[in-house]
Design an enzyme around this catalytic site. Structure first.
Site, PDB file in Angstrom:
ATOM      1  N   ASP A   9      -4.577  -2.813   1.702  1.00  0.00           N
ATOM      2  CA  ASP A   9      -4.498  -1.282   1.822  1.00  0.00           C
ATOM      3  C   ASP A   9      -5.740  -0.318   2.361  1.00  0.00           C
ATOM      4  O   ASP A   9      -6.239   0.315   1.797  1.00  0.00           O
ATOM      5  CB  ASP A   9      -4.224  -0.552   0.288  1.00  0.00           C
ATOM      6  CG  ASP A   9      -2.841  -1.318  -0.420  1.00  0.00           C
ATOM      7  OD1 ASP A   9      -1.888  -0.777   0.123  1.00  0.00           O
ATOM      8  OD2 ASP A   9      -2.851  -1.935  -1.068  1.00  0.00           O
ATOM      9  N   ASP A  50      -0.944  -3.502   4.720  1.00  0.00           N
ATOM     10  CA  ASP A  50      -1.386  -2.100   5.084  1.00  0.00           C
ATOM     11  C   ASP A  50      -2.725  -2.047   5.713  1.00  0.00           C
ATOM     12  O   ASP A  50      -3.570  -1.415   5.201  1.00  0.00           O
ATOM     13  CB  ASP A  50      -1.333  -1.513   3.870  1.00  0.00           C
ATOM     14  CG  ASP A  50       0.349  -0.951   3.794  1.00  0.00           C
ATOM     15  OD1 ASP A  50       0.988  -1.049   4.483  1.00  0.00           O
ATOM     16  OD2 ASP A  50       0.590  -0.046   2.713  1.00  0.00           O
ATOM     17  N   ASN A  85       4.003  -2.471   4.122  1.00  0.00           N
ATOM     18  CA  ASN A  85       4.946  -1.615   4.660  1.00  0.00           C
ATOM     19  C   ASN A  85       4.742  -0.313   5.703  1.00  0.00           C
ATOM     20  O   ASN A  85       5.651   0.072   6.459  1.00  0.00           O
ATOM     21  CB  ASN A  85       5.664  -0.862   3.391  1.00  0.00           C
ATOM     22  CG  ASN A  85       4.754  -0.163   2.577  1.00  0.00           C
ATOM     23  OD1 ASN A  85       3.557  -0.630   2.346  1.00  0.00           O
ATOM     24  ND2 ASN A  85       5.234   1.184   2.380  1.00  0.00           N
ATOM     25  N   HIS A  86       3.374   0.154   5.639  1.00  0.00           N
ATOM     26  CA  HIS A  86       2.929   1.220   6.562  1.00  0.00           C
ATOM     27  C   HIS A  86       3.010   0.755   7.968  1.00  0.00           C
ATOM     28  O   HIS A  86       3.118   1.520   8.807  1.00  0.00           O
ATOM     29  CB  HIS A  86       1.627   1.553   5.934  1.00  0.00           C
ATOM     30  CG  HIS A  86       1.799   2.531   4.888  1.00  0.00           C
ATOM     31  ND1 HIS A  86       1.542   3.871   5.194  1.00  0.00           N
ATOM     32  CD2 HIS A  86       1.996   2.744   3.621  1.00  0.00           C
ATOM     33  CE1 HIS A  86       1.684   4.766   4.041  1.00  0.00           C
ATOM     34  NE2 HIS A  86       2.072   3.805   3.050  1.00  0.00           N
ATOM     35  N   HIS A 150       3.096  -8.120  -0.518  1.00  0.00           N
ATOM     36  CA  HIS A 150       2.929  -6.579  -0.440  1.00  0.00           C
ATOM     37  C   HIS A 150       4.180  -6.068  -1.111  1.00  0.00           C
ATOM     38  O   HIS A 150       5.008  -6.028  -0.738  1.00  0.00           O
ATOM     39  CB  HIS A 150       2.574  -5.954   1.025  1.00  0.00           C
ATOM     40  CG  HIS A 150       2.375  -4.700   0.906  1.00  0.00           C
ATOM     41  ND1 HIS A 150       1.058  -4.252   1.033  1.00  0.00           N
ATOM     42  CD2 HIS A 150       2.958  -3.550   1.207  1.00  0.00           C
ATOM     43  CE1 HIS A 150       0.826  -2.961   1.031  1.00  0.00           C
ATOM     44  NE2 HIS A 150       1.904  -2.663   1.187  1.00  0.00           N
ATOM     45  N   ASP A 181      -0.300  -2.758  -2.122  1.00  0.00           N
ATOM     46  CA  ASP A 181       0.471  -1.701  -1.987  1.00  0.00           C
ATOM     47  C   ASP A 181       0.141  -0.742  -3.200  1.00  0.00           C
ATOM     48  O   ASP A 181       0.139   0.269  -2.879  1.00  0.00           O
ATOM     49  CB  ASP A 181       2.144  -2.095  -2.354  1.00  0.00           C
ATOM     50  CG  ASP A 181       3.078  -1.085  -1.499  1.00  0.00           C
ATOM     51  OD1 ASP A 181       2.611  -0.041  -1.191  1.00  0.00           O
ATOM     52  OD2 ASP A 181       4.345  -1.127  -1.987  1.00  0.00           O
TER      53      ASP A 181
END
Length: 474
Positions: A9, A50, A85-86, A150, A181
């Site tokens: 992240d 991420d 996911n980003h 994640h 995440d």
């Protein structure tokens, strides 16, 4: 023994609060992780997703990531990662690009062995794809195994996926799940498996009050997980509880008690005091050197007055405007065809062409005659002009002057001459007589136009520039 940095992240490229300084802060935090890895002599840097804040990072953010990855690579440390996911794209991932450059390894179902530990990877799995999920991990020969993935897992806050669904779906005996995440760090043990979040390397929201950092994970017969903090931009949290009668000045006083230089200031207001204007507090913090200030007042105040809001009918406004235009009957008919909901949009062109053909075939010229537009100032037409009320109509050059018998005139309707030989035309231009055979004359706008025939039998009259025609509205 295998010792790795577990991070994630990093959200490179996040321009938090729309400030370029914050984007650089996220890059600097990731760079600090790389420096710690090189100085600490770890066996690998494991990134749990991420890496970027967006799936379309700017070129500067990509170059920044490459710079940090080269720092890790120059130290001879492998960089193992999964996709979050980003940053997830539909096809090839940014991680694939870095892998092609020899700067990263994208973890998957096949184990990547570092020391005596096999590392597996699982990219972010959308919720719709989790039912019946079967990861099909391959078996490895190392003494330990760790899965890097994640997502938001239970029993942590915001958890929506039970990690036992993954653990029970494979024969690989994992010693640890290294997660990304959730930006808040945390560690629990589930069925003899350590499940841990490393947290984000920078504060992606004001709610992330804990210090930022990463995990240092050691596999040596047992799993040892320790937390390491990193230096990030200062966030100053000011929580104010207002007493009755207290307001903006009290909040400013509380904010002023802190060192705000280059800090992100987060002010929250509770209590029973007076309403506070956030802009006043934010302006004060910026004057004291803060980079950003955000004020949140959690109190609710009743509306002092009720406001009635009414909306005019747009269709009626259009109809009124159409009446003011002075359109012909045919033009109004076509306008109604276009705007009415009786005809589908795809059939409007055909309906208009058909209607025009019918009107032309009917041959009624009055249908195409322009109507007089509605003039709101018509009621004032009879009112006397204050400036001209006392004017002497006998003065030369007056617009209202009458031509007397003493003034010479052109017997065939030519130019009228004012006393002294001056032309009555205020521009002093000479009028060009119309030709009796209907020849071309010059109109007032300088363009050639067909003149009306001079025959006395009521010949056709030319259309002036002010007359509306059907073509003007089609």
């Amino acid at each position: 023994m295998t010792r790795v940095i577990h991070t994630g992240d990093t959200h490179l490229g996040y321009r938090q609060y729309h400030r370029p300084e914050r984007r650089e802060d996220f890059r600097a935090a990731f760079r600090q992780v790389a420096v710690d890895a090189a100085d600490g002599g770890v066996d690998a840097v494991v990134h749990a997703g991420d890496l970027f804040h967006d799936r379309r990072p700017d070129l500067g953010d990509i170059m920044g990531a490459l710079s940090v990855l080269r720092t890790i690579d120059d130290a001879g440390i492998p960089f193992l990662a999964v996709v979050g996911n980003h940053e997830a794209k539909r096809s090839a991932q940014w991680l694939d690009l870095f892998e092609s450059l020899g700067l990263a390894t994208r973890l998957g179902a096949e184990p990547v062995t570092v020391g005596d530990t096999d590392f597996y990877g699982l990219d972010f799995v959308p919720r719709a794809s989790r039912e019946g999920f079967d990861p099909e991990f391959e078996h490895g020969d190392a003494a330990h195994a760790a899965l890097v993935t994640h997502g938001l897992f239970e029993p942590f806050d915001f958890g929506e996926w039970d990690p036992r669904e993954i653990l029970d779906a494979t024969d690989v005996a994992f010693d640890a799940l290294l997660l990304g995440d959730n930006h808040d760090p945390g560690t629990v043990e589930i069925e003899d498996v350590w499940v841990t979040y490393c947290g984000s390397t920078e504060r992606a929201s004001a709610a992330e009050r804990e210090d930022r950092g990463y995990n240092l994970v050691t596999f040596d017969g047992e799993v040892d997980i320790r937390r390491r903090n990193i230096d990030t931009r200062e966030f100053v949290y000011v929580d104010v509880e207002l007493a009755p009668g207290e307001g903006t000045q009290r909040v400013r006083d509380r904010v002023g008690q802190h060192d705000l230089a280059a800090a992100v200031v987060v002010v929250t207001i509770e209590g029973d005091g007076d309403p506070v204007a956030p802009a006043d507090v934010e302006e004060f913090a910026l004057e004291e050197g803060a980079l950003v200030c955000r004020v949140t007042d959690h109190r609710e105040f009743p509306e002092e007055t009720e406001r009635e809001v009414s909306f005019a009918d747009p269709d009626e406004a259009v109809r009124e405007r159409v009446r003011d235009l002075g359109l012909s009957e045919a033009a109004r008919d076509i306008d109604e065809t276009v705007r009415a909901g009786d005809v589908a949009d795809s059939n409007v062109d055909e309906a208009v062409q058909q209607r025009v053909a019918e009107l032309v075939k009917a041959g009624d010229a009055d249908t195409f005659a322009a109507a007089d537009p509605v003039d709101d100032s018509a009621d004032d037409a009879d009112a006397p002009d204050d400036e001209s009320a006392g004017a002497d109509p006998s003065k030369a050059g007056s617009a209202d002057a009458e031509v007397t018998d003493d003034e010479p005139t052109d017997g065939d309707g030519g130019e009228t001459t004012a006393p002294g030989g001056a032309s009555a035309d205020p521009l002093g231009s000479e009028a060009e007589p119309a030709e009796a055979d209907g020849g071309e004359t010059t109109s007032g706008d300088g363009h050639g136009s067909e003149a009306a025939s001079g025959d006395s039998d009521g010949g056709e009259t030319a259309v002036s520039d002010d007359d509306a025609t059907l073509e003007d509205y089609l």
